[in-house]
Motif scaffolding. Sequence first.
Motif, PDB file in Angstrom:
ATOM      1  N   THR A   3      -5.460 -30.505  41.580  1.00 36.54           N
ATOM      2  CA  THR A   3      -5.744 -31.788  40.966  1.00 36.54           C
ATOM      3  C   THR A   3      -6.430 -31.605  39.626  1.00 36.54           C
ATOM      4  O   THR A   3      -6.746 -30.505  39.202  1.00 36.54           O
ATOM      5  CB  THR A   3      -6.643 -32.627  41.883  1.00 36.54           C
ATOM      6  OG1 THR A   3      -7.822 -31.887  42.171  1.00 36.54           O
ATOM      7  CG2 THR A   3      -5.937 -32.956  43.179  1.00 36.54           C
ATOM      8  N   CYS A  73      -0.977 -35.458  37.676  1.00 37.47           N
ATOM      9  CA  CYS A  73      -2.429 -35.236  37.550  1.00 37.47           C
ATOM     10  C   CYS A  73      -3.007 -36.205  36.515  1.00 37.47           C
ATOM     11  O   CYS A  73      -3.766 -35.813  35.635  1.00 37.47           O
ATOM     12  CB  CYS A  73      -2.751 -33.802  37.159  1.00 37.47           C
ATOM     13  SG  CYS A  73      -2.000 -32.528  38.179  1.00 37.47           S
ATOM     14  N   ASP A  96      -1.625 -39.175  40.804  1.00 36.42           N
ATOM     15  CA  ASP A  96      -2.800 -38.348  41.023  1.00 36.42           C
ATOM     16  C   ASP A  96      -3.103 -38.304  42.512  1.00 36.42           C
ATOM     17  O   ASP A  96      -2.792 -39.251  43.248  1.00 36.42           O
ATOM     18  CB  ASP A  96      -4.008 -38.899  40.257  1.00 36.42           C
ATOM     19  CG  ASP A  96      -5.109 -37.852  40.099  1.00 36.42           C
ATOM     20  OD1 ASP A  96      -5.081 -37.118  39.098  1.00 36.42           O
ATOM     21  OD2 ASP A  96      -5.980 -37.778  40.984  1.00 36.42           O
TER      22      ASP A  96
END
Length: 233
Positions: A3, A73, A96
């Motif tokens: 992430t 992301c 995300d």
Amino acid sequence: MNTQQQTTPDEAAGNSREITTNQTGLNEHLDEVVLKHLKHKFRKPYRQHTVDAFKQMQAIVAVDPRPIIFDSCCGVGESTAKIAQLHPDCLVFGMDKSADRLDRNDQHRHAHQVDGQVYHLFQVDLNDLWRLAVDAGWQLHKHYILYPNPWPKAKHLQRRWHGAAVFPSILALGGELELRSNWALYLQEFQRALELAKVASELQTYTAAEATTPFERKYWASGQTSWQLLAKL
């Protein structure tokens, strides 16, 4: 696990720390890991919330024929909004893993529109979402991966996108790939992974009049350099 980076109070003030690593160059296991993933299909079961999100994305694509852009992301979605402004002729999805990040900026999370340009944000596991898109035969116009978590410890190579089992799906999605990082070694490794997949790329420093993401803004305020990797898949 792959992430965007988290933000500390010092970083928010423009005091972002330089990335440190126990590597002295490209990870010694990089070639071995990438070649293994290029040869073997990633068969991890899909998470249901990502399957559900992808069905929503498919419904959007079914009524919107524009070329598709992924902002993977995407964090709070600031970059997604700016990408939608930059590409008004494209359908832009920001994704995300963190619901908290997506909900942090009310404007970007709930308006889904900037200067008349609509964009879409989804909470997904990218390890699943990218594979679902490949399975559905999607081909991207462009794919942004801006400031992913660097996982700088050598033992965490397979948490970096180029060292992850899902790396072949990034390739299969096609389009123009653009990555940015404040850690040149991350992009050097990604470039080597692309080379192993027989994909040419360009690595260079990146500057602009305006930052695209909150991290980019913080890094520049701290005097750090951004790097950009471009490839046509």
